[in-house]
Design an enzyme around this catalytic site. Structure first.
Site, PDB file in Angstrom:
ATOM      1  N   LYS A  80       0.851  -1.197   0.000  1.00 12.93           N
ATOM      2  CA  LYS A  80       0.000   0.000   0.000  1.00 12.93           C
ATOM      3  C   LYS A  80       0.884   1.243   0.000  1.00 12.93           C
ATOM      4  O   LYS A  80       1.934   1.261   0.658  1.00 12.93           O
ATOM      5  CB  LYS A  80      -0.905  -0.021   1.240  1.00 12.93           C
ATOM      6  CG  LYS A  80      -1.983   1.058   1.265  1.00 12.93           C
ATOM      7  CD  LYS A  80      -2.872   0.911   2.513  1.00 12.93           C
ATOM      8  CE  LYS A  80      -3.939   1.986   2.589  1.00 12.93           C
ATOM      9  NZ  LYS A  80      -4.795   1.858   3.792  1.00 12.93           N
ATOM     10  N   SER A 155      -9.869   2.018   2.787  1.00 18.71           N
ATOM     11  CA  SER A 155      -8.990   2.757   1.917  1.00 18.71           C
ATOM     12  C   SER A 155      -8.005   1.872   1.141  1.00 18.71           C
ATOM     13  O   SER A 155      -7.413   2.323   0.163  1.00 18.71           O
ATOM     14  CB  SER A 155      -8.193   3.772   2.743  1.00 18.71           C
ATOM     15  OG  SER A 155      -7.360   3.110   3.678  1.00 18.71           O
ATOM     16  N   SER A 179     -10.056  -0.368   7.034  1.00 15.16           N
ATOM     17  CA  SER A 179      -9.499  -0.282   5.687  1.00 15.16           C
ATOM     18  C   SER A 179      -8.821  -1.525   5.140  1.00 15.16           C
ATOM     19  O   SER A 179      -8.473  -1.556   3.959  1.00 15.16           O
ATOM     20  CB  SER A 179      -8.501   0.865   5.614  1.00 15.16           C
ATOM     21  OG  SER A 179      -9.189   2.071   5.465  1.00 15.16           O
TER      22      SER A 179
END
Ligand code: GLN
Length: 478
Positions: A80, A155, A179
């Site tokens: 990420k 997210s 997330s």
């Protein structure tokens, strides 16, 4: 091997260790898959092919010399875009960090690399991990591989979509209020939020430091355990890192059984109005499956659940407003070319660099921390947070583990939740876990009538990841 990209981490390791494939072949297969599907899926913000292949070459040499760093040496892992990998971009999907390159490896990256795992590209996310759909990325909209007209969740939508689309066997992500678990559920993969302090936050760009935790998104429960074995454990660079032993989770799966396990069903979750029928049905079927596997179920109560969203959005925004103060157009990141003096430099750099949702949160957070409102909002939210944590402690007197849906509904369409409050509500079932600091996992459990994945969430007390993995593994194998 026909299609390497479908393999789990464990299966990749088997072929690598049996010398049936090389790491270069494996990484090439995933790079090709990214080239094939990512123009549509848009899970990756960056992928440095040469860097990956160079690392794969090194790994192959080690294995040929009989000294791989671990059984996992040479396996690529998506990262990420808020987790630092030295010399790679780390933008948090924000314009304010668009050209920023990390100057050191995060704690989890050091651990991954010392086992031979290869960081593979930068996955898209909501800007600074604020959002539930990836629509807040400043750069691109990631699509849900199960239906490109729907969001992948957020997210960590890039990480979840990349795994679901076979662009990488597994990925790392971060979970502040859901997330990891929510995008995993939307894309039909496995997402783990470890106990707070289990996994180092060193080198993770902070959103809300008392809630943030890095965890894996994988195709299987076994892979989730393998990755926690790798990235978990003490890190002297993170002052909230626990000194407890962490490891042996994958090994421990051999004895997985749920016979006699007491599964708690928190009534406040199941009473939520607006939960879709298919999600409800799927949770009920999962409960039935566990009963057949020999578990018992008990109804429990988490009475302060109704305050968790409000509490989360006060604590998270307060901490975000403080954490994001460092992006000032001076030390690093975007600097506005339009500023004429120092004050304008702050205001314009931040004004032009941050997106709408990030600004909204900074304003909210600054407000709840301001001297006139601190007691009324921030302090009260901290007290409510304690009550929420106690709810869990009380529930675990009656049961070993909790089972709930992950989200009230399946993946929605782009633009469908343009009202921020509507968007925030997709986290009703996930934020409490971060407020409590405990661990939880989201695993695929079914599909809705349109074929979109539905997940169930298992939550366990702090440091009870082994129990979580056993329970999830038994369910996955049924
Ligand atoms: N969707 C939640 C939010 O917008 C959770 C985000 C997260 O876990 N990083 O804050």
């Amino acid at each position: 091997m026909s299609d390497l990209t479908q393999l789990s981490v464990a299966q990749c390791a088997e072929l690598l260790n049996g010398k049936q494939i090389s790491s270069v072949e494996l990484c090439k297969a995933f790079i090709d898959q990214v080239k094939r599907v990512d123009p549509t899926i848009q899970a990756f913000l960056a992928l440095e092919e040469d860097r990956v292949l160079a690392a794969a070459g090194e790994s192959d040499k080690r294995r040929a010399a009989g000294s791989p760093l671990s059984a996992w040496d040479g396996i690529p892992i998506g990262i990420k875009d808020c987790i630092s990998v030295k010399d790679e971009r780390c933008s948090c999907a924000s314009k304010i960090l668009e050209n920023f390159k990390a100057v050191y490896d995060a704690g989890v990256i050091r651990k991954l690399k010392s086992s031979g795992f290869i960081p593979f590209g930068r996955t898209n996310m909501d800007e600074f991990a604020m959002g539930s759909s990836c629509e807040n990325s400043a750069f691109q909209k990631t699509r849900n591989p199960r239906n490109p007209e729907c969001v992948p969740g957020g997210s960590s939508g890039g990480s979840a979509a990349a795994v679901a689309a076979n662009e990488v066997p597994a990925a790392l992500a971060s979970d502040t209020g859901g997330s990891i678990r929510q995008p995993a559920a939307f894309c039909g993969v496995v997402g783990l939020k470890p106990t707070y302090g289990r996994v180092s936050r060193f080198g993770l760009v902070a959103f809300a430091s008392s809630l943030d935790q890095i965890g894996p998104i994988t195709k299987t429960v076994e892979d989730s355990a393998i990755l926690l074995d790798t990235i978990g454990g003490h890190d002297p660079n993170d002052c909230t890192s626990l000194e407890t032993e962490c490891g042996g989770f994958a090994e421990g799966l051999k004895n997985a059984s749920v016979k006699g396990l007491r599964i708690g069903l928190p009534k406040e979750y199941y009473e939520l109005e607006g939960m879709s029928d298919s999600v409800r049905r799927c949770a009920e079927e999962a409960i039935e499956t566990f009963r057949k596997l020999g578990a018992e179920t008990v109804e429990v109560s988490l009475p302060h659940t109704k305050y968790s969203m409000a509490c989360y959005y006060i604590v998270a925004t307060a901490e975000a407003s403080a954490n994001l103060a460092r992006f000032d157009g001076v030390r690093y990141g975007y600097r506005s070319p339009h500023a004429r003096d120092v004050l304008e430099n702050y205001m314009k750099s931040r004004g032009e660099g941050f997106g709408t949702e990030v600004k909204r949160r900074i304003m909210l957070g600054t407000y709840v921390l301001s001297s006139g409102y601190y007691d009324a909002y921030y302090l009260k939210a901290q007290k409510v947070r304690t009550l929420i944590r106690r709810d869990f402690e009380n529930a675990y007197k009656q049961c070993d583990i909790l089972l709930t849906p992950v989200t009230p509904a399946t993946a929605f369409r782009f633009g469908e939740k343009s009202d921020p409050l509507q968007m925030y509500l997709s986290d009703v079932f996930t934020t409490s876990l971060n407020l409590s600091g405990n661990c939880g996992i989201s695993i695929p459990a079914g599909k809705d009538p349109n074929g979109m994945p539905i997940g169930i969430q298992l939550m366990a007390p702090a440091l009870a990841e082994q129990l979580l993995f056993h329970t999830a593994y038994a369910f996955e194998r049924r």
